[in-house]
Design a protein around this motif. Structure first.
Motif, PDB file in Angstrom:
ATOM      1  N   GLY A 192      -1.379  12.643 -11.432  1.00  0.00           N
ATOM      2  CA  GLY A 192      -1.889  13.260 -10.217  1.00  0.00           C
ATOM      3  C   GLY A 192      -1.304  14.642 -10.004  1.00  0.00           C
ATOM      4  N   GLY A 193      -1.625  15.210  -8.857  1.00  0.00           N
ATOM      5  CA  GLY A 193      -1.187  16.552  -8.531  1.00  0.00           C
ATOM      6  C   GLY A 193       0.004  16.571  -7.590  1.00  0.00           C
ATOM      7  N   PRO A 194       0.224  17.705  -6.905  1.00  0.00           N
ATOM      8  CA  PRO A 194       1.381  17.846  -6.015  1.00  0.00           C
ATOM      9  C   PRO A 194       1.428  16.815  -4.892  1.00  0.00           C
ATOM     10  N   ASP A 195       0.273  16.462  -4.327  1.00  0.00           N
ATOM     11  CA  ASP A 195       0.267  15.479  -3.242  1.00  0.00           C
ATOM     12  C   ASP A 195       0.750  14.117  -3.733  1.00  0.00           C
ATOM     13  N   GLN A 196       0.259  13.690  -4.891  1.00  0.00           N
ATOM     14  CA  GLN A 196       0.679  12.410  -5.445  1.00  0.00           C
ATOM     15  C   GLN A 196       2.163  12.439  -5.825  1.00  0.00           C
ATOM     16  N   LYS A 197       2.620  13.585  -6.310  1.00  0.00           N
ATOM     17  CA  LYS A 197       4.039  13.730  -6.653  1.00  0.00           C
ATOM     18  C   LYS A 197       4.918  13.561  -5.418  1.00  0.00           C
ATOM     19  N   SER A 198       4.503  14.126  -4.296  1.00  0.00           N
ATOM     20  CA  SER A 198       5.254  13.996  -3.055  1.00  0.00           C
ATOM     21  C   SER A 198       5.314  12.540  -2.603  1.00  0.00           C
ATOM     22  N   VAL A 199       4.201  11.830  -2.729  1.00  0.00           N
ATOM     23  CA  VAL A 199       4.168  10.418  -2.349  1.00  0.00           C
ATOM     24  C   VAL A 199       5.074   9.599  -3.266  1.00  0.00           C
ATOM     25  N   ALA A 200       5.053   9.908  -4.561  1.00  0.00           N
ATOM     26  CA  ALA A 200       5.905   9.197  -5.511  1.00  0.00           C
ATOM     27  C   ALA A 200       7.384   9.418  -5.191  1.00  0.00           C
ATOM     28  N   ARG A 201       7.711  10.616  -4.781  1.00  0.00           N
ATOM     29  CA  ARG A 201       9.109  10.898  -4.436  1.00  0.00           C
ATOM     30  C   ARG A 201       9.560  10.058  -3.247  1.00  0.00           C
ATOM     31  N   GLN A 202       8.660   9.827  -2.325  1.00  0.00           N
ATOM     32  CA  GLN A 202       8.983   8.987  -1.169  1.00  0.00           C
ATOM     33  C   GLN A 202       9.246   7.543  -1.603  1.00  0.00           C
ATOM     34  N   ILE A 203       8.504   7.066  -2.601  1.00  0.00           N
ATOM     35  CA  ILE A 203       8.772   5.725  -3.124  1.00  0.00           C
ATOM     36  C   ILE A 203      10.199   5.640  -3.650  1.00  0.00           C
ATOM     37  N   ARG A 206       0.846  -1.199   0.000  1.00  0.00           N
ATOM     38  CA  ARG A 206       0.000   0.000   0.000  1.00  0.00           C
ATOM     39  C   ARG A 206       0.878   1.243   0.000  1.00  0.00           C
ATOM     40  N   ASN A 207       0.483   2.216  -0.818  1.00  0.00           N
ATOM     41  CA  ASN A 207       1.239   3.459  -0.888  1.00  0.00           C
ATOM     42  C   ASN A 207       0.325   4.627  -1.240  1.00  0.00           C
ATOM     43  N   ARG A 208      -0.763   4.720  -0.489  1.00  0.00           N
ATOM     44  CA  ARG A 208      -1.732   5.820  -0.639  1.00  0.00           C
ATOM     45  C   ARG A 208      -2.236   5.955  -2.073  1.00  0.00           C
ATOM     46  N   GLY A 209      -2.281   4.827  -2.771  1.00  0.00           N
ATOM     47  CA  GLY A 209      -2.866   4.795  -4.102  1.00  0.00           C
ATOM     48  C   GLY A 209      -1.973   5.277  -5.228  1.00  0.00           C
ATOM     49  N   VAL A 210      -0.732   5.661  -4.924  1.00  0.00           N
ATOM     50  CA  VAL A 210       0.165   6.198  -5.952  1.00  0.00           C
ATOM     51  C   VAL A 210       0.986   5.065  -6.563  1.00  0.00           C
ATOM     52  N   THR A 211       0.806   4.831  -7.825  1.00  0.00           N
ATOM     53  CA  THR A 211       1.380   3.789  -8.680  1.00  0.00           C
ATOM     54  C   THR A 211       0.777   2.425  -8.358  1.00  0.00           C
ATOM     55  N   LEU A 212       0.392   1.733  -9.399  1.00  0.00           N
ATOM     56  CA  LEU A 212      -0.232   0.417  -9.242  1.00  0.00           C
ATOM     57  C   LEU A 212       0.748  -0.592  -8.673  1.00  0.00           C
ATOM     58  N   ARG A 213       2.019  -0.460  -9.043  1.00  0.00           N
ATOM     59  CA  ARG A 213       3.032  -1.399  -8.566  1.00  0.00           C
ATOM     60  C   ARG A 213       3.124  -1.398  -7.045  1.00  0.00           C
ATOM     61  N   ALA A 214       2.986  -0.231  -6.434  1.00  0.00           N
ATOM     62  CA  ALA A 214       3.126  -0.109  -4.983  1.00  0.00           C
ATOM     63  C   ALA A 214       1.796  -0.255  -4.253  1.00  0.00           C
ATOM     64  N   ASN A 215       0.731  -0.556  -4.976  1.00  0.00           N
ATOM     65  CA  ASN A 215      -0.600  -0.672  -4.369  1.00  0.00           C
ATOM     66  C   ASN A 215      -1.307  -1.915  -4.886  1.00  0.00           C
ATOM     67  N   SER A 216      -0.595  -3.036  -4.832  1.00  0.00           N
ATOM     68  CA  SER A 216      -1.146  -4.294  -5.334  1.00  0.00           C
ATOM     69  C   SER A 216      -0.593  -5.454  -4.519  1.00  0.00           C
ATOM     70  N   VAL A 217      -1.272  -6.571  -4.617  1.00  0.00           N
ATOM     71  CA  VAL A 217      -0.849  -7.785  -3.920  1.00  0.00           C
ATOM     72  C   VAL A 217       0.207  -8.502  -4.747  1.00  0.00           C
ATOM     73  N   LEU A 218       1.301  -8.894  -4.091  1.00  0.00           N
ATOM     74  CA  LEU A 218       2.319  -9.730  -4.704  1.00  0.00           C
ATOM     75  C   LEU A 218       2.096 -11.148  -4.168  1.00  0.00           C
ATOM     76  N   PRO A 219       1.477 -12.027  -4.953  1.00  0.00           N
ATOM     77  CA  PRO A 219       1.057 -13.354  -4.456  1.00  0.00           C
ATOM     78  C   PRO A 219       2.142 -14.409  -4.641  1.00  0.00           C
ATOM     79  N   THR A 220       3.084 -14.440  -3.716  1.00  0.00           N
ATOM     80  CA  THR A 220       4.257 -15.295  -3.888  1.00  0.00           C
ATOM     81  C   THR A 220       4.056 -16.730  -3.407  1.00  0.00           C
ATOM     82  N   SER A 221       3.095 -16.961  -2.522  1.00  0.00           N
ATOM     83  CA  SER A 221       2.798 -18.309  -2.040  1.00  0.00           C
ATOM     84  C   SER A 221       1.295 -18.472  -1.933  1.00  0.00           C
ATOM     85  N   ALA A 222       0.830 -19.715  -1.965  1.00  0.00           N
ATOM     86  CA  ALA A 222      -0.612 -19.974  -1.920  1.00  0.00           C
ATOM     87  C   ALA A 222      -1.127 -19.920  -0.481  1.00  0.00           C
TER      88      ALA A 222
END
Length: 237
Positions: A128-139, A20-36
């Motif tokens: 997105g706008g400035p808020d999303q840009k700030s979150v992306a920078r943190q990633i 989870r990353n406050r909805g910024v980028t799908l890669r950081a807001n998705s399930v990585l299903p590595t085991s069943a």
């Protein structure tokens, strides 16, 4: 790839990693299903409830290694749609450098994205706008990486990012001003990043390219990158 683009929060769920990353980028807001998980139905319900509680659309990154093996079918049955089919490609850095032309322009390499780098990236590829840009920078700042800006002085024409993970490197955020495309600037950025990586003892690189992006695929093919895997997202409709 997960380490090269780390999410703000991660919840482990019986073999799955819920990012989870406050909805910024799908890669950081998705399930990585590595085991069943032991109980697939309960795991799906939990994941959906968690994402819903954080205002994020439930999403899964599905590759040939996803578990359980029928996860894609299960998600489709629950109304999840396929988004962004993507190829994962790899190459030996020495092979790529041998195919790249000699640098004719100076490229500045740093260990963190400065304001000019961020402004350019967000203007070309940001969503997105400035808020999303700030979150992306943190990633970006959560993982070790190299950042290229070209030219080293004056208005930015091209940028790139190379995430450094153990003995490998991942190419991200390659962007060129549309007014200066087809002039070899992307090649100059790639060369500068990979050349710097070799000084750090890194020998191979990976990248992710959307399967429908024919120009990018043709470029990477010329440089010797070969598809080793693929994935797509399943996003709840």
């Amino acid at each position: 790839m997960n380490q090269g683009w780390p999410a703000e929060a991660k919840t482990e769920l019986d073999g799955w990693l819920l990012r989870r990353n406050r909805g910024v980028t799908l890669r950081a807001n998705s399930v990585l299903p590595t085991s069943a998980p032991f109980d697939l139905g309960r795991a799906l319900d939990y994941a959906e409830n968690l994402y819903d509680a954080h205002g994020i659309r439930p999403s899964f990154q599905v590759s040939p290694a996803a578990q359980p093996t029928d996860l894609d079918d299960q998600l489709e049955a629950r109304g999840y749609q396929v988004v962004n089919p993507t190829l994962v490609q790899c190459a030996e850095i020495s092979d790529v450098l041998a195919k790249l032309p000699a640098e004719t322009v100076e490229v500045n390499i740093s260990s963190a994205p400065d304001d000019d780098w961020m402004d350019f990236w967000w203007r070309v590829d940001g969503k997105g706008g400035p808020d999303q840009k700030s979150v992306a920078r943190q990633i970006l700042n959560r993982s070790r990486a190299l950042y290229a800006v070209m030219p080293s002085t004056g208005p930015v024409k091209a940028i790139g990012r190379l995430a450094l993970v153990d003995d490998s490197a991942g190419l991200y955020c390659l962007a060129v001003d549309e007014r200066f495309r087809r002039q070899g600037l992307a090649l100059a950025v790639i060369r500068a990043l990979l050349q710097e990586a070799t000084t750090l003892g890194i020998h191979w690189a990976w990248l992710q390219v959307v399967a429908a992006n024919e120009p990018a695929k043709a470029l990477y093919d010329r440089l010797g990158f070969r598809t080793v895997s693929q994935y797509h997202y399943r996003v709840k409709g």
